[in-house]
Design a protein around this motif. Structure first.
Motif, PDB file in Angstrom:
ATOM      1  N   SER A  10      10.301   4.122  -0.202  1.00  0.00           N
ATOM      2  CA  SER A  10       9.424   5.229   0.194  1.00  0.00           C
ATOM      3  C   SER A  10       8.946   6.003  -1.031  1.00  0.00           C
ATOM      4  O   SER A  10       7.766   6.396  -1.112  1.00  0.00           O
ATOM      5  CB  SER A  10      10.171   6.172   1.152  1.00  0.00           C
ATOM      6  OG  SER A  10      10.546   5.502   2.334  1.00  0.00           O
TER       7      SER A  10
ATOM      8  N   ASN B 292       6.437   3.835  -2.979  1.00  0.00           N
ATOM      9  CA  ASN B 292       5.202   3.615  -2.217  1.00  0.00           C
ATOM     10  C   ASN B 292       4.274   4.825  -2.266  1.00  0.00           C
ATOM     11  O   ASN B 292       3.056   4.686  -2.113  1.00  0.00           O
ATOM     12  CB  ASN B 292       5.548   3.267  -0.769  1.00  0.00           C
ATOM     13  CG  ASN B 292       4.342   2.796   0.007  1.00  0.00           C
ATOM     14  OD1 ASN B 292       3.674   1.839  -0.395  1.00  0.00           O
ATOM     15  ND2 ASN B 292       4.046   3.467   1.113  1.00  0.00           N
TER      16      ASN B 292
ATOM     17  N   PRO C 210       1.309   2.481  -3.974  1.00  0.00           N
ATOM     18  CA  PRO C 210       1.272   1.902  -2.614  1.00  0.00           C
ATOM     19  C   PRO C 210       1.328   0.371  -2.621  1.00  0.00           C
ATOM     20  O   PRO C 210       0.615  -0.285  -3.379  1.00  0.00           O
ATOM     21  CB  PRO C 210      -0.068   2.399  -2.065  1.00  0.00           C
ATOM     22  CG  PRO C 210      -0.371   3.626  -2.862  1.00  0.00           C
ATOM     23  CD  PRO C 210       0.170   3.365  -4.228  1.00  0.00           C
ATOM     24  N   ILE C 211       2.189  -0.150  -1.770  1.00  0.00           N
ATOM     25  CA  ILE C 211       2.358  -1.607  -1.695  1.00  0.00           C
ATOM     26  C   ILE C 211       1.092  -2.282  -1.183  1.00  0.00           C
ATOM     27  O   ILE C 211       0.799  -3.435  -1.535  1.00  0.00           O
ATOM     28  CB  ILE C 211       3.563  -1.946  -0.787  1.00  0.00           C
ATOM     29  CG1 ILE C 211       4.847  -1.319  -1.333  1.00  0.00           C
ATOM     30  CG2 ILE C 211       3.749  -3.455  -0.654  1.00  0.00           C
ATOM     31  CD1 ILE C 211       6.066  -1.550  -0.478  1.00  0.00           C
TER      32      ILE C 211
ATOM     33  N   TYR D 210       6.062  -4.468  -7.731  1.00  0.00           N
ATOM     34  CA  TYR D 210       7.341  -4.632  -7.054  1.00  0.00           C
ATOM     35  C   TYR D 210       8.027  -5.952  -7.411  1.00  0.00           C
ATOM     36  O   TYR D 210       9.152  -6.201  -6.965  1.00  0.00           O
ATOM     37  CB  TYR D 210       7.157  -4.508  -5.545  1.00  0.00           C
ATOM     38  CG  TYR D 210       6.780  -3.098  -5.136  1.00  0.00           C
ATOM     39  CD1 TYR D 210       7.741  -2.171  -4.790  1.00  0.00           C
ATOM     40  CD2 TYR D 210       5.444  -2.687  -5.138  1.00  0.00           C
ATOM     41  CE1 TYR D 210       7.389  -0.874  -4.434  1.00  0.00           C
ATOM     42  CE2 TYR D 210       5.089  -1.389  -4.793  1.00  0.00           C
ATOM     43  CZ  TYR D 210       6.068  -0.491  -4.449  1.00  0.00           C
ATOM     44  OH  TYR D 210       5.725   0.796  -4.111  1.00  0.00           O
TER      45      TYR D 210
END
Length: 307
Positions: free
Chosen positions: A181, A184, A188-189, A197
């Motif tokens: 969280s 992200n 942002p994924i 990531y």
């Protein structure tokens, strides 16, 4: 003729020439303990100082409801995990001693039926006991040597090991959720930052100055958390399987099932005791008495076909 004194360089060269550089088994156990303790401390600090404040901060800068409760929960998980780790680590009650034979066979000088003589400990060990080359003791109902606690899991601490796994599973699940969280929000994924990531890509982006150190550190921590999560899921699942079957890991490997009780509930009671005791251990990390002594075991007769 006077003997020449060796120089410091010659002494160091001789020292390293004779040094044994082979990896020792105890090294893995020490590394496992250090890894766990570092993860435990850093996760709770990271959660309290970085992750929880970020997760509960509202758009206007105030803290959302549930923040204080989450802080207390994080501290409780830390204390409960640490306490159950210590209860598993402190395995003195599992060690076979000569007094155990004297209590059950006071007048016998021979190895009792079903027992075995350990040439390393120089004593007779009860059924289901095995010698651990790392602990250098025979362990009652030895299941395995845990490299995370640096001790053997046996009769008196298998229950606390399972509770320790449960708390570790809860802690790593929550930690991974908070870490993802946090990342992200900044990266942002669902955008082109998804490549961050992947650890190698994240390292490259950090070295290139595209992301700050804190984000990269949390990514590394997330990878360690996910590895810990996968390991604890495996060990917890395996422990529940062999407990239900009334076996140890060694007995499952050797396909020994002579100690299996006919009722699965009885197999669980042999490890956890009464249900109330187990539930109490889940809430409070106590070392309650086990239902027996782990020395005498009843061999269940095989059921005949058709009966």
């Amino acid at each position: 003729m006077q003997r020449r004194q060796a120089t410091l360089k010659e002494k160091l060269s001789e020292h390293y020439r004779k040094r044994d550089f082979k990896a020792k088994k105890q090294t893995a156990s020490t590394a496992g303990v250090v890894f766990f303790l570092c993860m435990l401390v850093t996760l709770v600090l990271e959660g309290l100082v970085v992750l929880l404040p970020r997760y509960y901060t509202s758009d206007d800068g105030s803290m959302a409801s549930g923040y204080r409760l989450s802080q207390l929960l994080a501290v409780w998980l830390f204390l409960a995990t640490a306490a159950n780790w210590y209860n598993t680590y402190y395995d003195v009650a599992n060690r076979v001693t000569k007094e155990m034979k004297a209590a059950h066979y006071p007048s016998s000088s021979e190895t009792p039926p079903g027992w075995k003589n350990c040439p390393l400990c120089m004593l007779d060990a009860p059924p289901r006991s095995h010698h651990c080359s790392l602990c250098n003791y025979c362990i009652l109902k030895r299941d395995h040597h845990c490299f995370v606690t640096g001790s053997c899991v046996g009769y008196h601490n298998q229950r606390t090991f399972v509770v320790f796994c449960i708390y570790t599973l809860i802690s790593t699940t929550w930690a991974a959720f908070l870490q993802i969280s946090y990342l992200n929000q900044d990266l942002p994924i669902s955008t082109y930052w998804a490549s961050f990531y992947f650890p190698l890509a994240g390292l490259w982006q950090y070295l290139a100055g595209a992301v700050p150190f804190l984000n990269f550190f949390i990514l590394v921590h997330l990878c360690c958390t996910l590895v810990s999560f996968g390991l604890v899921v495996f060990f917890l699942f395996w422990q529940l399987v062999i407990i239900a079957r009334g076996q140890t890991s060694f007995e499952a490997w050797k396909q020994i099932s002579i100690y299996r009780r006919r009722a699965v509930l009885n197999n669980f009671q042999d490890v956890f005791g009464q249900l109330t005791n187990f539930l109490l251990c889940l809430v409070v990390p106590l070392r309650l008495p086990m239902p027996a002594d782990g020395i005498k075991w009843v061999i269940e007769p095989k059921e005949e076909k058709g009966h």
